[in-house]
Each structure stands twice: as C-alpha cells, then as structure tokens.
Enzyme design. Structure first.
Site, PDB file in Angstrom:
ATOM      1  CB  SER A  84      -0.966   0.007   1.183  1.00  0.00           C
ATOM      2  OG  SER A  84      -0.289   0.117   2.405  1.00  0.00           O
ATOM      3  CE  LYS A 139      17.178 -20.120   3.271  1.00  0.00           C
ATOM      4  NZ  LYS A 139      16.649 -21.422   2.955  1.00  0.00           N
ATOM      5  CG  HIS A 170       9.929   0.918  12.059  1.00  0.00           C
ATOM      6  ND1 HIS A 170       9.986  -0.440  11.787  1.00  0.00           N
ATOM      7  CD2 HIS A 170       9.681   1.029  13.379  1.00  0.00           C
ATOM      8  CE1 HIS A 170       9.788  -1.104  12.910  1.00  0.00           C
ATOM      9  NE2 HIS A 170       9.601  -0.249  13.888  1.00  0.00           N
TER      10      HIS A 170
HETATM   11  C1  GRF Z   1       4.260  -0.535   6.789  1.00  0.00           C
HETATM   12  O1  GRF Z   1       3.595  -0.444   8.018  1.00  0.00           O
HETATM   13  C2  GRF Z   1       5.685  -0.064   6.935  1.00  0.00           C
HETATM   14  O2  GRF Z   1       5.845   0.933   7.890  1.00  0.00           O
HETATM   15  C3  GRF Z   1       6.387  -1.319   7.372  1.00  0.00           C
HETATM   16  O3  GRF Z   1       5.781  -2.346   6.647  1.00  0.00           O
HETATM   17  C4  GRF Z   1       4.431  -1.967   6.350  1.00  0.00           C
HETATM   18  C5  GRF Z   1       4.244  -2.151   4.875  1.00  0.00           C
HETATM   19  O4  GRF Z   1       2.906  -2.000   4.498  1.00  0.00           O
HETATM   20  N1  GRF Z   1       7.810  -1.222   7.160  1.00  0.00           N
HETATM   21  P1  GRF Z   1       2.518  -1.955   2.958  1.00  0.00           P
HETATM   22  O5  GRF Z   1       3.092  -3.224   2.333  1.00  0.00           O
HETATM   23  O6  GRF Z   1       3.122  -0.736   2.367  1.00  0.00           O
HETATM   24  O7  GRF Z   1       1.026  -1.947   2.910  1.00  0.00           O
END
Ligand code: GRF
Length: 192
Positions: A15, A68, A110
């Site tokens: 998203s 990997k 984050h």
């Molecule tokens: C978000 O909450 C971002 O902060 C974290 O992972 C999530 C990703 O969500 N690092 P999306 O895949 O962008 O919906």
C-alpha cells in the site's frame, strides 16, 4: 529538467508502494521529474505485485527462499541498468547487506516512533504499550535493523478503547502522508 530515478523494494501488501507511485511518479517538483523505474518483491505471492501490474510499474521477484546465497549481489544486478538515485523500502522484510547499503542511498519507513519498537511487530507493540502517542519514522537504512539516521517522524494520539484495526489504519494513513514528503526531502529538499 533532470530526472531522479527510484527503485522500490517490498515484500507484502504494497500500500505504501502504491501511494508513493500515485503521488510522485512522473510528477515534477522543483524542475525535477520523479520516475519509479523498478519494483522488487522478495516474495512471489506478495499482493504488491498485483498493485505493480495495475499501476504499470515493472516488478521483478527476487525471492528470499530461492536466492539465499548472494541475494545482495543479485539485487545489485537487477538495479544496475536503471541509474537509480534512491532505493525506497516499503515493507521489505529482509536486511540488506553492506554491498547494497554502500552502493545506494536507501530509505525505509517504520510504523513506530524510533528508536522505540524496532522490528516486525512494531504496530502491535506500540498499540499495547502504555504510551499515549504512537507514530511513524522514515530513516536512512544502515546495517542495523531500523537504526539509521532519522529523516522525519510524525505522531498520533492514542484513543481510549480504540481497537487494533482502527489504530493500524491510522498508523498507515500517517505513513501515506509522511513517506512521499520524506522521499522528496531526500531527493530535492522540497516539500509537498
Ligand atoms: C508498513 O507499516 C511499513 O511501515 C512497514 O511495513 C508496512 C508495509 O505496508 N515497514 P505496505 O506493504 O506498504 O502496505
């Protein structure tokens, strides 16, 4: 006019990828055109791949399971042809090695007020904590998880008795506000 080229890496829902693309791709800010050149998913079943297809954004799959060994070198090979100015992580569930970190400017979002609640369970930990506020952080990527220099942060007030889903939605909405601004700040020190 110059162009600034972005690669975006993700592993799941995508998203933030979609939001960034819709707000920034092929748009001009301060005589700089932003172009999303390539998306890379570390999971072959990530819903973000469908979003890329719908948006018309080229997407490569570099699966963690199948690659990997030498993951980082393979990633560098994918990025090489695109003259990438900025690598944007958006829910990318892998820690990048020094080869990649030293080759590109890389940023991450984050869902907590760093340095609090690092790691994959940030939203739940933040929701369950005694704190009265929560938030999101955008930071440069370093070799330590969720620890590079901060670029921007924003907060929201917790609401008494709010359920986790609603809290999570508000966190994501804050991400959709802050991340495009942070990308522009990093690329051209301009605000939208
Ligand atoms: C978000 O909450 C971002 O902060 C974290 O992972 C999530 C990703 O969500 N690092 P999306 O895949 O962008 O919906």
């Amino acid at each position: 006019m110059v162009a600034k080229n972005i690669a975006i890496l993700f592993s799941g829902n995508g998203s933030n990828l979609e939001n960034l693309y819709l707000k920034l791709h092929n748009k001009i800010f301060n005589d700089v055109k932003i172009e999303f050149k390539i998306a890379i998913s570390s999971r072959k079943d990530a819903y973000g791949i469908t979003r890329c297809n719908n948006l018309g954004l080229k997407c490569e799959i570099l699966s963690s399971k199948e690659n990997k060994e030498n993951y980082d070198l393979k990633l560098l090979d994918i990025l090489k042809p695109y003259s990438i100015d900025l690598v944007v992580l958006a829910g990318f569930m892998r820690i990048l090695g020094d080869e990649v970190i030293n080759a590109y400017k890389i940023i991450n979002i984050h869902p907590s007020i760093l340095p609090l609640f690092k790691g994959a369970n940030a939203i739940v930990e933040s929701y369950q904590s005694d704190m009265k506020v929560a938030g999101v952080s955008v930071h440069y990527v370093s070799s330590e998880l969720d620890s590079g220099e901060l670029i921007d942060q924003d907060t929201l007030k917790k609401i008494d008795n709010e359920d986790l889903k609603s809290f999570e939605n508000r966190i994501h909405n804050l991400e959709y506000e802050i991340y495009p601004k942070a990308v522009l700040k990093v690329l051209l020190e301009c605000k939208i």
